[in-house]
Each structure stands twice: as structure tokens, then as C-alpha cells.
Design an enzyme around this catalytic site. Sequence first.
Site, PDB file in Angstrom:
ATOM      1  N   ARG A 103     -20.492  56.467  24.372  1.00 30.42           N
ATOM      2  CA  ARG A 103     -20.846  56.041  22.864  1.00 30.42           C
ATOM      3  C   ARG A 103     -21.465  54.565  23.117  1.00 30.42           C
ATOM      4  O   ARG A 103     -21.034  53.712  23.852  1.00 30.42           O
ATOM      5  CB  ARG A 103     -19.557  55.945  22.165  1.00 30.42           C
ATOM      6  N   HIS A 130     -24.264  61.698  16.014  1.00 32.57           N
ATOM      7  CA  HIS A 130     -22.561  61.632  15.845  1.00 32.57           C
ATOM      8  C   HIS A 130     -22.452  63.117  16.015  1.00 32.57           C
ATOM      9  O   HIS A 130     -21.740  63.546  15.265  1.00 32.57           O
ATOM     10  CB  HIS A 130     -22.091  60.895  14.992  1.00 32.57           C
ATOM     11  N   GLN A 133     -18.583  64.667  16.244  1.00 32.18           N
ATOM     12  CA  GLN A 133     -17.888  64.653  14.597  1.00 32.18           C
ATOM     13  C   GLN A 133     -18.165  65.827  14.163  1.00 32.18           C
ATOM     14  O   GLN A 133     -17.372  66.373  13.406  1.00 32.18           O
ATOM     15  CB  GLN A 133     -18.543  63.296  14.010  1.00 32.18           C
ATOM     16  N   ASP A 225     -19.947  58.070   4.214  1.00 32.85           N
ATOM     17  CA  ASP A 225     -19.673  57.076   5.588  1.00 32.85           C
ATOM     18  C   ASP A 225     -19.905  55.556   5.284  1.00 32.85           C
ATOM     19  O   ASP A 225     -20.378  55.630   4.063  1.00 32.85           O
ATOM     20  CB  ASP A 225     -20.552  57.649   6.636  1.00 32.85           C
ATOM     21  N   CYS A 265     -15.748  60.496   8.071  1.00 32.46           N
ATOM     22  CA  CYS A 265     -15.634  60.442   9.520  1.00 32.46           C
ATOM     23  C   CYS A 265     -14.651  59.427   9.671  1.00 32.46           C
ATOM     24  O   CYS A 265     -14.036  59.710  10.854  1.00 32.46           O
ATOM     25  CB  CYS A 265     -16.970  60.354  10.405  1.00 32.46           C
ATOM     26  N   ARG A 293     -10.756  66.345  15.522  1.00 27.71           N
ATOM     27  CA  ARG A 293     -11.715  65.751  16.755  1.00 27.71           C
ATOM     28  C   ARG A 293     -10.804  66.302  18.043  1.00 27.71           C
ATOM     29  O   ARG A 293     -11.648  66.429  18.847  1.00 27.71           O
ATOM     30  CB  ARG A 293     -11.748  64.027  16.450  1.00 27.71           C
TER      31      ARG A 293
HETATM   32  N1   CP Z   1     -15.148  59.067  13.485  1.00 30.19           N
HETATM   33  C1   CP Z   1     -15.359  58.183  14.600  1.00 30.19           C
HETATM   34  O1   CP Z   1     -16.091  58.405  15.439  1.00 30.19           O
HETATM   35  O2   CP Z   1     -14.271  57.587  14.642  1.00 30.19           O
HETATM   36  P1   CP Z   1     -14.112  56.207  15.912  1.00 30.19           P
HETATM   37  O3   CP Z   1     -15.209  55.062  15.670  1.00 30.19           O
HETATM   38  O4   CP Z   1     -12.778  55.713  15.557  1.00 30.19           O
HETATM   39  O5   CP Z   1     -14.066  56.852  17.284  1.00 30.19           O
HETATM   40  N1  NVA Z   2     -21.802  55.533  11.044  1.00 32.11           N
HETATM   41  C1  NVA Z   2     -20.931  54.753  11.566  1.00 32.11           C
HETATM   42  C2  NVA Z   2     -20.004  55.880  12.181  1.00 32.11           C
HETATM   43  C3  NVA Z   2     -18.816  55.535  12.779  1.00 32.11           C
HETATM   44  C4  NVA Z   2     -17.764  56.474  13.350  1.00 32.11           C
HETATM   45  C5  NVA Z   2     -21.215  53.796  12.823  1.00 32.11           C
HETATM   46  O1  NVA Z   2     -22.219  54.121  13.365  1.00 32.11           O
HETATM   47  O2  NVA Z   2     -20.606  52.745  12.913  1.00 32.11           O
END
Ligand code: CP
Ligand code: NVA
Length: 308
Positions: A103, A130, A133, A225, A265, A293
Site C-alpha cells: 500500500r 484500490h 477492495q 468514500d 470502503c 475483504r
Molecule cells: N477500505 C480499506 O482499504 O480500509 P483500510 O484503509 O483500513 O485498509
Molecule cells: N480513498 C481513500 C480510501 C481508503 C481506503 C484513501 O485513499 O484514503
Amino acid sequence: MKHFIDFHEDVGIDELNYLLDIASDMKAKTKAGIEHHYLNGKTLAMIFTKSSTRTRVSFEVGMYQLGGHSLFLSNNDIQIGRGETIHDTAKVLSGMVDGIMIRTFKHSDVTDLAKYGTIPVINGLTDDQHPTQMLADLLTIKEHKGTLKGLKLAYVGDGNNVANSLLQACSKAGMDIAIGSPKDYTCPDKYVKQAQEDAAVTGSKILMTDDPFEAASDADVIYTDTWTSMGQEDEKAKRVQIFRNYQVNTKLMGVAHKDAIFLHCLPAYRGYEVTEDVIDGPASVVFDEAENRLHAHKAILVNCYLNS
Ligand code: CP
Ligand code: NVA
């Protein structure tokens, strides 16, 4: 090498159904307490340069339940944080572990890991996409609606990484997708074009609009989101103003189908992108979505490891 980096490039239309079937099977086995050590003795390095609750826990628990082991590598602790290159990190990890989940901010860091390494790479979120997800989201929709093809999903809010991946995933699944975002905050053309390509095959319809009500009209799934993604914290005050008419509330839910479900999400910010009565109300399936997930990521892991 089987990577899971970009939903458009890495998931075939038929493969999507196969992945969803594996995820359902994983879920059933987990619930029934049936051992499923498909990745016995395998290891996964998990690199995080951004925060995470769901992605981290689901991959870590998923590897354990599959008979493998995971390593949590925060950029504060590994040498990437002190300037070691992605190239060298990819080479080193390829000699020690069986796969990498990352990530991070730059999408090209993930593709570079795949380019220079010799093991599967899974994208646990970048500024652009993402994809993991998406499999959980599609699984959740299928469980609640019985099907995917022909349904309409409306995403209302920031045209961010989640919205880009939704365009990719819904068009592959044969779902109609509407994105309702302010003009300057909509998804890049690249993702719209990719979705149109797949839509030509699967029959899904794509609508890009700056009118949240037009997007949500007759939708089976309403999705939103955060307005301020990780890395955009300095813009929060400005974004709250820009997106204030893009909140998912009961009025917006009112133009969707009566039995529409609500997805997010997570993490969610009640009172901003969604009101409390919607996210904590009867249409919301966000905690099923979060649990999925785990099951979806196990399907991704098995598919990547066993097909590489
Ligand atoms: N939705 C999601 O990716 O959650 P986290 O940021 O907690 O991993
Ligand atoms: N769009 C958000 C998603 C988090 C899971 C971010 O990138 O912070």
C-alpha cells in the site's frame, strides 16, 4: 507471474467470476471451520507507507488461515523509508518471500516492484487505484442482490482511487456504473475509456455526471468514500466545501431503488460524505463489505500464488 495490481489489466472477465467463486468458497470454509491450507508454508511481505486497518488485518489473517505467514513492514521501519530503491527492495524480497502486498502513494512503485521482482505483487491501494477492495465489494453486492449483471451502481463523491477501480470493476462485471462527482474532481479519462472498452463486451452502461441525483437515480447500489484521501489532509477544509452537495443522505438514497444497498470502503466520516442515518441504517451493508475483504483477499492470494 500472476499479479493483482490493476483491475483492468490483471483480471479477465471470466476470471472475475472464478475469483468470486473462490472467495465464496473461502468464506464458507472459514465459517464452517474447515481447514484450507492452500498456501502451506508460503510467506507474504506486506509493505505499508500509508495507514490501514482492513487491508492489513485481512491479508495478515488471510495468510494465517491459508497456512502461510505474513510480515508487516512499515516504511518507518524498513530501508525504503530511508531511501533504498524499489528496484533493490524487489530483488531482495524476491529472494526471501513468496509474494508482496504493498500500500503506497505512487502507482508506479507497485508496477516497479513487479517489474524488478520475481514474485507476485498485490496492490493494497495507491493514489490511483484500490483493486483488492473491488473484489470484496462485488462479492458483497452479489450476496445481497443475487447477481451483478444488469445492476446499477452509483458512486457519489470524490473521483478518487476507489472510484477509478469501481469503473474498472463494474464494467468487467457487466454492471452499469454512474459516477457523480464535481467536474474538476471526476475520474481521469483513462479509467472512463477502460470502462467503456469492457462495457462494449459485457453490455454495462457508463455515466459520468456532476449531478449526484442523476447518478443515484434508480441505482441498486449507492457507494461513497471519504472526500479527503490519505495524502490530501492539507486540502480538507477546501474539499469539505467542494463536496458538500455530494453527501449520501436520505434525500439522495430516496432517488435510488427502494431496496438499494449502501456501500463504503471505510473508514467513513459521518456527517461528511455520508450521514449517520444512512451508514448506520437498514440499507447499509458496510460491515459485511469489510468482512468480505478477508474472503476476497484469500481468493486473490490463492490465485496469485498458485498460478505463478
Ligand atoms: N477500505 C480499506 O482499504 O480500509 P483500510 O484503509 O483500513 O485498509
Ligand atoms: N480513498 C481513500 C480510501 C481508503 C481506503 C484513501 O485513499 O484514503
